[in-house]
Write a protein that holds these residues in place. Structure first.
Motif, PDB file in Angstrom:
ATOM      1  N   ASP A 142      -1.449 -20.180  42.409  1.00  0.00           N
ATOM      2  CA  ASP A 142      -2.491 -19.903  43.399  1.00  0.00           C
ATOM      3  C   ASP A 142      -2.386 -20.898  44.550  1.00  0.00           C
ATOM      4  O   ASP A 142      -2.955 -21.992  44.496  1.00  0.00           O
ATOM      5  N   ARG A 200     -16.889 -16.626  46.205  1.00  0.00           N
ATOM      6  CA  ARG A 200     -15.521 -16.483  46.679  1.00  0.00           C
ATOM      7  C   ARG A 200     -15.453 -16.172  48.169  1.00  0.00           C
ATOM      8  O   ARG A 200     -14.360 -16.009  48.712  1.00  0.00           O
ATOM      9  N   HIS A 240      -8.062  -9.331  46.768  1.00  0.00           N
ATOM     10  CA  HIS A 240      -7.995  -8.673  45.473  1.00  0.00           C
ATOM     11  C   HIS A 240      -8.221  -7.211  45.750  1.00  0.00           C
ATOM     12  O   HIS A 240      -9.311  -6.848  46.224  1.00  0.00           O
ATOM     13  N   ASP A 318      -5.255  -8.837  37.748  1.00  0.00           N
ATOM     14  CA  ASP A 318      -5.881 -10.165  37.745  1.00  0.00           C
ATOM     15  C   ASP A 318      -6.005 -10.619  36.285  1.00  0.00           C
ATOM     16  O   ASP A 318      -5.776  -9.860  35.341  1.00  0.00           O
TER      17      ASP A 318
END
Ligand code: NOJ
Length: 799
Positions: A142, A200, A240, A318
């Motif tokens: 990440d 987020r 995402h 994910d």
């Protein structure tokens, strides 16, 4: 009406994923010679990584690649194929030696969370020396806003409105990560967020489709460089996919329910931009979309991503998302979950066992075809090929003699680059009576729980960043005034005194507890800060959120500063000293008190490794702030969602006429406290009226909108000129304005520049009720300003 681009096949199938067959290979196949004795010195089987030399044309390259991959797939057992579909993290249940053995056994094709060449070399050796087919392993991590050098969080990067800065952050991260043996990142994160309760929000580029799309493109360019195969490039996996930022109530992992029009108009464009920019991967969202989890959503993954958008890379689930299909309630058990995911088009399964355990039986029973397995394997091998791993599996790992003696060595950092980007990311929200810039003289009281917190200033997802290498505000301030002014420091309060929140924050998976509270009574801490303030000419208070408060799973019900910090600020205010707030936070906060009481407010988000220097540059005027908000700041949590590009409504609020049955909350003024696109400078800019090159635009034609911007102050400075367009009468209700273009310009004192925006049909088009992308005849209002609210307007007609 004219259709600008084809109609997306959403229609009625949006909620009901089709079970259609997956994309056809689409390329011609031909055999290629694989290994030569020279290329492969080891005895035995041909190495899978003996990739032939790069051919010239991209068509030939594609043909060579597909032939290579097809040949390899033809030699793989089912178990080896399934192994290639597994992306597994190193961890307590998968220590390095076990990970190496699993790779050697062909049960793992990609791994993540190892971050040095030394760590990755034995794992790669396990793949290319010990596994039967010697298929290289792919290393991912990440890397969202920097790798060893931490850049501002994405929300900060977006605040620069400078796409070269966004690209530089990604490029630097790629160079550093590749030098640590990493091939791929799970970034950029381009989820549009209109709900700051969502933790987020910090990881994304804000609320606007155009700005986020620009940042998506810049990030992909930065990560992937000129060629994916370059030893200093890493693959980008945009995430995402899709709509994760729209989780209900801003509560992480919650459901998403959204109209197709909104989806196409506002939420999908950034993913599309990343795909069009050539992102090597797509990470699939954890949420469901209109009832169907993204991970099992055939419409999303195949109809939209593969067929409509033509995505050619690898898809990644994910963390544990395939297993979670059972909890979503769309799969009875893990067997069904695996079946749904592979059929939907999830190539790489992250951090679970389900493909390993379930796919063999599913293939044997005929429920999953070998073709479906091969389709996924083809993408995984394809991305390894594009990353150059077959021609040299160690291209980013290098040889042991080239390993850095110290992975955290100072010379491996890119401090100048991150300092430059960080100061561009700062947004000046208030500056009464020219409080800022500060003079480098006298006494400055520096207080606040974030003033000297090296961990927090990095922000969450700080990759391989090391806290002790980051410059805190205290260090930055002291360095800036050394020998000229005195800095008196007192922490003044804890980030929060709520033990349950502290426990929560320390339970997040950081290596060590990050929130360590001062055990003294709050009153004593505040008294210490007040004593510091009393000795000073000005108070600088660094307040906000611990980084864990703006992180995955960290949703909030309040946007206020925690009570401990509010109490501190009230006491500081009572001293009567000029009060400068330096905010460190990962989401828009409710700043009503700050707006009324502080003399200056600087939004700094989380600025990264050089944060303290960058913030000091702005506080002392060594750099004139030019950042602009990429998100609206609501007045209170009750106003959420507050976003600038909302649709027109039948009863818009009319200021000055209370109680007249228009759309409002009666306890609070309408609209944001700080609008999207807003940010002050130490100089003043004046705008002329808008002038348009013509009163009408013919189909296929253009209109140029111009505005003169003058620096009316006495300092050089940059600002961002923003073009918004409104379609006031269309076949469906349209937003009151939408950002379509922007230009960041630098002006010397007294200098004037005319900024011109070309407007074409693309900029007028939208998705109508049939999801056709159209520009409709009629009037358009052009709005140009230095924020989204205070604009000059011009009008033309499309005929
Ligand atoms: C879960 C997060 O949702 C995702 O963004 C991240 O890339 C993966 N974990 C891997 O760390």
């Amino acid at each position: 009406m004219q259709i600008i681009s084809g109609k997306p096949s959403l229609g009625r199938n949006a909620q009901a994923p089709t079970q259609g067959t997956r994309r056809a290979p689409g390329l011609r196949w031909r055999r290629v010679a694989l290994a030569t004795a020279l290329a492969f010195p080891l005895a035995g089987l041909s190495p899978a990584w003996a990739q032939t030399a790069s051919p010239d044309s991209s068509q030939t390259r594609l043909e060579t690649k597909s032939a290579f991959v097809a040949d390899l797939i033809g030699r793989m057992t089912l178990d080896e194929k399934i192994g290639q579909l597994r992306l597994i993290s190193i961890g307590s249940d998968m220590p390095a030696a076990k990970l190496a053995d699993e790779i050697a056994a062909g049960r793992i094709g990609a791994s993540f969370n190892t971050v040095t060449r030394k760590d990755n070399r034995p794992l790669q050796a396990a793949a290319v020396e010990r596994s039967r087919l010697k298929i290289p392993v792919l290393f991912a991590y990440d890397i969202v806003h920097g790798h060893r050098t931490v850049f501002p969080i994405s929300l900060g990067l977006a605040s620069t409105w400078d796409m070269q800065a966004v690209e530089l952050a990604a490029r630097t991260a790629a160079v550093e990560a590749a030098a640590d043996g990493i091939d791929m990142t799970f970034a950029p994160m381009v989820d549009i967020s209109r709900d700051p309760r969502w933790g987020r929000t910090s990881e994304g580029f804000g609320e606007d489709p155009h700005l986020v799309s620009e940042a998506a493109r810049a990030s992909v360019r930065g990560f992937q460089g000129m060629s994916l195969a370059a030893p200093d490039s890493i693959g980008a996996s945009v995430k995402h996919f899709a709509l994760y930022g729209a989780v209900e109530g801003g509560r992480d992992y919650n459901t998403v329910d959204m109209s197709p029009m909104r989806m196409y108009q506002d939420y999908l464009p950034p993913y599309r931009a990343a795909v069009d920019a050539g992102a090597a991967g797509v990470m699939v969202a954890l949420n469901s979309i209109n009832g169907v989890p993204a991970t099992s959503n055939t419409w999303l993954m195949q109809d939209l991503l593969r067929k409509q958008w033509g995505f050619k890379g690898v898809t990644v689930s994910d963390h544990g998302a395939i297993t979670e299909l059972v909890k979503h309630g769309v799969a009875r058990d893990s067997r069904e979950a695996a079946k749904l995911a592979i059929k939907a088009g999830i190539d790489l399964s992250m951090a679970d066992q389900v493909y390993l355990q379930e796919l063999p039986r599913l293939v044997q029973s005929g429920e999953v075809s070998m073709q479906e397995i091969d389709n996924a394997v083809r993408e995984v091998l394809g991305v390894k090929y594009d990353l150059g791993l077959f021609s040299d599996p160690f291209r980013r790992i290098g040889t042991a003699d080239g390993d850095p003696v110290d992975v955290n060595a100072e010379q491996r950092l890119h401090r100048a680059a991150t300092r430059d980007v960080a100061r561009k990311s700062l947004v000046l929200l208030e500056n009464r009576n020219g409080t800022l810039p500060l003079r480098k003289a006298g006494t400055i009281a520096l207080v606040g729980p974030l003033a000297d917190s090296p961990i927090d200033i990095m922000g969450s997802w700080s990759a391989a960043g090391v806290a002790k290498q980051s410059v805190t505000l205290r260090q930055g301030l002291e360095a800036a005034v050394r020998g000229r002014a005195r800095v008196v420091y007192a922490r003044g309060s804890n980030v929060t005194d709520d033990p349950a929140i502290v426990e929560y924050l320390n339970f997040l998976n950081w290596d060590t507890p990050e929130v360590v509270n001062d055990k003294r009574p709050a009153a004593d801490q505040i008294a210490e800060a007040v004593r510091a303030a009393q000795q000073a000419d000005v108070v600088v208070a660094a307040v906000g959120e611990a980084r864990g408060m703006s992180h995955e799973s960290s949703s909030r019900t309040s946007l206020e500063l925690p009570a401990s910090q509010r109490d501190l600020l009230a006491a500081l205010k009572a001293t009567g000293k000029p009060l400068v707030l330096v905010l460190m936070n990962g989401r828009p906060l409710a700043l009503d008190w700050a707006k009324k009481n502080a003399d200056a407010v600087l939004e700094t988000w989380y600025t990264g490794t050089e944060g303290g220097h960058a913030i000091s540059d702005v506080l002392f005027g060594d750099y004139n702030p030019a950042g602009k908000l990429p998100v609206s700041f609501a007045r209170s949590v009750g106003q959420i969602p507050t976003y600038y590009n909302h649709l027109r409504i039948g009863r818009p609020f009319t200021p000055g006429k209370p109680g007249n049955y228009t759309s409002q909350y009666f306890e609070e003024p309408n609209g944001p406290l700080y609008p999207f696109g807003y940010g002050l400078s130490y100089t003043r800019f004046e705008l002329s009226d808008v002038s348009l090159s013509a009163p009408t635009m013919a189909r296929g034609g253009r209109v140029t909108a111009s505005i003169a911007v003058r620096n009316a102050g006495d300092r050089a400075g940059e600002t961002v000129v923003q073009l918004y367009i409104e379609d006031p009468a269309a076949s469906v209700a349209r937003p009151v304005k939408e950002l379509k273009d922007f230009r960041k310009i630098m002006l010397q004192p007294g200098e004037q520049q005319v900024v011109r925006f070309e407007i074409d049909e693309q900029k007028l088009a939208f998705y109508n009720a049939k999801l056709e992308h159209v520009a409709e005849d009629g009037q358009f209002n052009v709005q140009i300003g230095l924020d989204s609210q205070d604009v000059k307007v011009g009008t033309f007609e499309l005929r």
